[in-house]
Design a protein around this motif. Structure first.
Motif, mmCIF file in Angstrom:
data_model
loop_
_atom_site.group_PDB
_atom_site.id
_atom_site.type_symbol
_atom_site.label_atom_id
_atom_site.label_comp_id
_atom_site.label_asym_id
_atom_site.label_seq_id
_atom_site.Cartn_x
_atom_site.Cartn_y
_atom_site.Cartn_z
ATOM 1 N N LYS A 53 0.779 -0.955 -0.207
ATOM 2 C CA LYS A 53 0.026 -0.193 -0.111
ATOM 3 C C LYS A 53 0.564 0.917 0.256
ATOM 4 O O LYS A 53 0.473 1.948 -0.814
ATOM 5 C CB LYS A 53 -0.390 0.233 1.177
ATOM 6 N N ALA A 54 1.926 1.447 0.561
ATOM 7 C CA ALA A 54 3.006 2.389 1.010
ATOM 8 C C ALA A 54 3.974 2.745 -0.535
ATOM 9 O O ALA A 54 3.705 3.008 -1.560
ATOM 10 C CB ALA A 54 4.054 1.815 1.692
ATOM 11 N N ILE A 55 3.453 1.432 -1.431
ATOM 12 C CA ILE A 55 4.696 1.663 -2.635
ATOM 13 C C ILE A 55 3.470 2.020 -3.719
ATOM 14 O O ILE A 55 3.241 3.061 -3.899
ATOM 15 C CB ILE A 55 4.988 0.455 -3.295
ATOM 16 N N VAL A 56 2.018 1.969 -3.676
ATOM 17 C CA VAL A 56 0.792 2.017 -4.313
ATOM 18 C C VAL A 56 1.074 3.873 -3.901
ATOM 19 O O VAL A 56 0.964 5.094 -4.822
ATOM 20 C CB VAL A 56 -0.252 1.699 -4.661
ATOM 21 N N HIS A 57 0.946 3.994 -2.620
ATOM 22 C CA HIS A 57 0.832 5.494 -2.537
ATOM 23 C C HIS A 57 2.156 6.422 -2.948
ATOM 24 O O HIS A 57 1.586 7.644 -3.612
ATOM 25 C CB HIS A 57 0.189 5.618 -0.983
ATOM 26 N N LYS A 58 2.789 6.503 -2.799
ATOM 27 C CA LYS A 58 3.557 6.640 -3.382
ATOM 28 C C LYS A 58 3.954 6.888 -4.775
ATOM 29 O O LYS A 58 4.359 8.247 -5.530
ATOM 30 C CB LYS A 58 5.617 6.014 -3.083
ATOM 31 N N ALA A 59 3.735 6.292 -5.572
ATOM 32 C CA ALA A 59 3.431 6.098 -7.296
ATOM 33 C C ALA A 59 2.266 6.962 -7.186
ATOM 34 O O ALA A 59 2.517 7.626 -8.445
ATOM 35 C CB ALA A 59 2.957 4.194 -7.970
ATOM 36 N N GLU A 60 1.661 7.065 -6.854
ATOM 37 C CA GLU A 60 0.221 7.728 -7.125
ATOM 38 C C GLU A 60 0.231 9.462 -7.054
ATOM 39 O O GLU A 60 0.108 10.235 -7.573
ATOM 40 C CB GLU A 60 -1.120 7.561 -5.660
ATOM 41 N N VAL A 74 3.813 10.777 -7.393
ATOM 42 C CA VAL A 74 4.412 10.408 -8.234
ATOM 43 C C VAL A 74 4.074 11.164 -9.291
ATOM 44 O O VAL A 74 3.667 11.575 -10.247
ATOM 45 C CB VAL A 74 5.531 9.199 -8.861
ATOM 46 N N VAL A 75 2.895 10.181 -10.225
ATOM 47 C CA VAL A 75 2.130 10.619 -10.627
ATOM 48 C C VAL A 75 0.952 11.721 -10.319
ATOM 49 O O VAL A 75 0.751 13.145 -11.805
ATOM 50 C CB VAL A 75 0.655 9.118 -10.808
ATOM 51 N N LYS A 76 1.164 12.559 -9.785
ATOM 52 C CA LYS A 76 -0.114 13.432 -9.692
ATOM 53 C C LYS A 76 0.554 15.318 -9.719
ATOM 54 O O LYS A 76 0.544 15.593 -9.774
ATOM 55 C CB LYS A 76 -0.275 13.798 -8.084
ATOM 56 N N LYS A 77 2.183 14.920 -8.945
ATOM 57 C CA LYS A 77 3.257 15.493 -9.298
ATOM 58 C C LYS A 77 3.438 16.278 -11.078
ATOM 59 O O LYS A 77 4.015 16.716 -11.292
ATOM 60 C CB LYS A 77 4.793 15.488 -8.848
ATOM 61 N N ASN A 78 3.322 15.005 -11.912
ATOM 62 C CA ASN A 78 3.931 14.606 -13.155
ATOM 63 C C ASN A 78 2.609 15.253 -13.900
ATOM 64 O O ASN A 78 2.337 15.769 -14.921
ATOM 65 C CB ASN A 78 4.125 13.846 -13.830
#
Length: 178
Positions: free
Chosen positions: A165-172, A174-178
């Motif tokens: 879940k933490a990995i998915v949250h970090k990936a989200e 990163v996607v929001k920043k880009n």
């Protein structure tokens, strides 16, 4: 030129097919597996091989990875045995769950592949057994601390999925920043 190449290909593929269908026999009936390198020696006068020679020349013998991989993997079993002295609250559920799963999967796989590698299947069985033992110790410890089996399973499930879940949250993020 092309007819020669085609003929060679046909001859080579037929020879390869014969080797594939009968890997240890030639049309003359001689055994290829332990053939002597001496010229003119017949199979009736060949000396019987010692245990060391058979082990060395075997398809899963001392000079192959089929022997050395299981020997090195016994280090995991020794590490698992040393973890038995640790208290259960210091053990990693994800690590021991992974050891249990890989031990079970690879034990089965070692008995399916050719050549069958019983030494590797044995070490994988013990890796899986130690992983299952440690997961059981962790479960029993958490049950004694929390007071019920349901709470212990809930905590273990949360711990096992928390990293994902933490990995998915970090990936989200990163996607929001880009």
């Amino acid at each position: 030129m092309t007819s020669r190449v085609g003929l060679r290909f046909l001859q080579n593929s037929r020879a390869a097919f014969q080797r594939f269908t009968s890997p240890f026999r030639t049309p003359g009936g001689r055994n290829l597996r332990y053939q002597s390198t001496e010229a003119g020696s017949s199979s009736s006068t060949a000396q019987p091989q010692s245990f060391l020679q058979r082990s060395w020349n075997s398809p899963i013998g001392l000079k192959t990875v089929h022997f050395w991989a299981p020997v090195m993997k016994w280090i995991l079993v020794l590490a698992g045995l040393s973890d038995m002295a640790k208290p259960a609250d210091k053990l990693s559920l994800t690590q021991n769950g992974a050891l249990m799963a890989t031990g079970a999967i690879w034990t089965r796989w070692c008995l399916i592949i050719t050549p069958r590698n019983v030494l590797l299947a044995t070490v994988n069985f013990f890796v899986g057994l130690l992983g299952a033992t440690q997961v059981t110790r962790i479960f029993l410890h958490r049950r004694s601390v929390d007071g019920s089996a349901k709470e212990a399973l809930k905590d273990m499930t949360h711990e096992a999925t928390g990293g994902a879940k933490a990995i998915v949250h970090k990936a989200e993020e990163v996607v929001k920043k880009n």
